[in-house]
Design a protein around this motif. Structure first.
Motif, PDB file in Angstrom:
ATOM      1  N   VAL A 152       0.842  -1.198   0.000  1.00 19.16           N
ATOM      2  CA  VAL A 152       0.000   0.000   0.000  1.00 19.16           C
ATOM      3  C   VAL A 152       0.877   1.248   0.000  1.00 19.16           C
ATOM      4  CG1 VAL A 152      -1.698   1.320   1.334  1.00 19.16           C
ATOM      5  CG2 VAL A 152      -1.960  -1.145   1.090  1.00 19.16           C
ATOM      6  N   ARG A 153       1.938   1.235   0.783  1.00 19.21           N
ATOM      7  CA  ARG A 153       2.863   2.371   0.834  1.00 19.21           C
ATOM      8  C   ARG A 153       3.480   2.621  -0.551  1.00 19.21           C
ATOM      9  NH1 ARG A 153       4.984   1.068   5.284  1.00 19.21           N
ATOM     10  NH2 ARG A 153       6.604  -0.320   4.484  1.00 19.21           N
ATOM     11  N   TYR A 154       3.902   1.549  -1.212  1.00 24.94           N
ATOM     12  CA  TYR A 154       4.463   1.667  -2.563  1.00 24.94           C
ATOM     13  C   TYR A 154       3.413   2.226  -3.535  1.00 24.94           C
ATOM     14  CZ  TYR A 154       6.262   0.297  -7.125  1.00 24.94           C
ATOM     15  OH  TYR A 154       6.665   0.303  -8.438  1.00 24.94           O
ATOM     16  N   ALA A 155       2.197   1.703  -3.467  1.00 20.12           N
ATOM     17  CA  ALA A 155       1.124   2.163  -4.347  1.00 20.12           C
ATOM     18  C   ALA A 155       0.829   3.645  -4.120  1.00 20.12           C
ATOM     19  CB  ALA A 155      -0.135   1.329  -4.123  1.00 20.12           C
ATOM     20  N   LEU A 156       0.773   4.061  -2.868  1.00 17.22           N
ATOM     21  CA  LEU A 156       0.510   5.466  -2.561  1.00 17.22           C
ATOM     22  C   LEU A 156       1.637   6.367  -3.077  1.00 17.22           C
ATOM     23  CD1 LEU A 156      -0.964   5.126   1.023  1.00 17.22           C
ATOM     24  CD2 LEU A 156      -2.168   5.982  -0.999  1.00 17.22           C
ATOM     25  N   ASN A 157       2.873   5.905  -2.951  1.00 12.54           N
ATOM     26  CA  ASN A 157       4.000   6.688  -3.478  1.00 12.54           C
ATOM     27  C   ASN A 157       3.882   6.864  -4.988  1.00 12.54           C
ATOM     28  OD1 ASN A 157       5.252   7.161  -1.028  1.00 12.54           O
ATOM     29  ND2 ASN A 157       6.503   5.320  -1.156  1.00 12.54           N
ATOM     30  N   ARG A 158       3.547   5.797  -5.681  1.00 13.36           N
ATOM     31  CA  ARG A 158       3.385   5.874  -7.138  1.00 13.36           C
ATOM     32  C   ARG A 158       2.227   6.804  -7.509  1.00 13.36           C
ATOM     33  NH1 ARG A 158       5.748   2.003 -10.458  1.00 13.36           N
ATOM     34  NH2 ARG A 158       5.100   3.510 -12.023  1.00 13.36           N
ATOM     35  N   LEU A 159       1.114   6.708  -6.776  1.00 16.19           N
ATOM     36  CA  LEU A 159      -0.044   7.569  -7.049  1.00 16.19           C
ATOM     37  C   LEU A 159       0.278   9.035  -6.764  1.00 16.19           C
ATOM     38  CD1 LEU A 159      -2.793   5.245  -5.569  1.00 16.19           C
ATOM     39  CD2 LEU A 159      -2.590   5.908  -7.975  1.00 16.19           C
ATOM     40  N   GLU A 160       1.045   9.285  -5.708  1.00 11.26           N
ATOM     41  CA  GLU A 160       1.430  10.664  -5.401  1.00 11.26           C
ATOM     42  C   GLU A 160       2.372  11.219  -6.470  1.00 11.26           C
ATOM     43  OE1 GLU A 160       1.281  11.823  -0.826  1.00 11.26           O
ATOM     44  OE2 GLU A 160       2.660  10.133  -1.185  1.00 11.26           O
ATOM     45  N   GLU A 161       3.268  10.384  -6.981  1.00 17.98           N
ATOM     46  CA  GLU A 161       4.160  10.814  -8.064  1.00 17.98           C
ATOM     47  C   GLU A 161       3.372  11.265  -9.285  1.00 17.98           C
ATOM     48  OE1 GLU A 161       6.664   7.486  -8.893  1.00 17.98           O
ATOM     49  OE2 GLU A 161       7.819   7.709  -7.039  1.00 17.98           O
ATOM     50  N   GLN A 162       2.263  10.590  -9.553  1.00 19.13           N
ATOM     51  CA  GLN A 162       1.422  10.937 -10.704  1.00 19.13           C
ATOM     52  C   GLN A 162       0.464  12.090 -10.391  1.00 19.13           C
ATOM     53  OE1 GLN A 162       1.567   9.673 -13.874  1.00 19.13           O
ATOM     54  NE2 GLN A 162       3.440   8.731 -13.116  1.00 19.13           N
ATOM     55  N   GLY A 163       0.387  12.477  -9.123  1.00 23.24           N
ATOM     56  CA  GLY A 163      -0.472  13.595  -8.736  1.00 23.24           C
ATOM     57  C   GLY A 163      -1.938  13.249  -8.638  1.00 23.24           C
ATOM     58  N   VAL A 164      -2.278  11.969  -8.523  1.00 28.39           N
ATOM     59  CA  VAL A 164      -3.686  11.575  -8.464  1.00 28.39           C
ATOM     60  C   VAL A 164      -4.177  11.362  -7.038  1.00 28.39           C
ATOM     61  CG1 VAL A 164      -3.712  10.604 -10.781  1.00 28.39           C
ATOM     62  CG2 VAL A 164      -3.197   9.134  -8.858  1.00 28.39           C
ATOM     63  N   VAL A 165      -3.261  11.457  -6.064  1.00 28.87           N
ATOM     64  CA  VAL A 165      -3.636  11.297  -4.658  1.00 28.87           C
ATOM     65  C   VAL A 165      -3.096  12.494  -3.885  1.00 28.87           C
ATOM     66  CG1 VAL A 165      -3.189   9.959  -2.567  1.00 28.87           C
ATOM     67  CG2 VAL A 165      -3.758   8.789  -4.660  1.00 28.87           C
ATOM     68  N   ASP A 166      -3.949  13.043  -3.029  1.00 27.34           N
ATOM     69  CA  ASP A 166      -3.533  14.109  -2.121  1.00 27.34           C
ATOM     70  C   ASP A 166      -3.389  13.513  -0.734  1.00 27.34           C
ATOM     71  OD1 ASP A 166      -3.686  16.120  -4.080  1.00 27.34           O
ATOM     72  OD2 ASP A 166      -5.839  16.349  -3.738  1.00 27.34           O
TER      73      ASP A 166
END
Length: 88
Positions: free
Chosen positions: A56-70
């Motif tokens: 989950v931590r890895y997924a959140l990092n990837r999503l934050e890199e793409q700017g789709v998660v705040d």
């Protein structure tokens, strides 16, 4: 450079599901869970997705890199972060 990476470089570009398309399945699952749940912590995401906390931590990092998660700090517990999907 993929199309989604090029789109992310444009500061005015709003995040879309196209930005998630090339991400790993775990990131897609986390994004979908956030779509159905307004705001969740990392531990709540792990519980909802049945994924290990590290994944989950890895997924959140990837999503934050793409700017789709705040993310923001929790007011009730400053050790935790709250995650929200930025795609409308």
């Amino acid at each position: 450079m993929s199309t989604s990476e090029t789109a992310r470089l444009d500061a005015d570009a709003e995040p879309t599901w196209d930005d998630v398309r090339d991400l790993p399945p775990s990131a897609k699952l986390v994004a979908k869970v956030l779509e159905y749940n307004d705001t969740l912590t990392q531990s709540q995401l792990a519980e909802e997705t049945l994924l290990p906390p590290r994944t989950v931590r890895y997924a959140l990092n990837r999503l934050e890199e793409q700017g789709v998660v705040d993310s923001r700090f929790s007011f009730s517990d400053a050790r935790k972060r709250l995650y929200t999907l930025a795609i409308e």
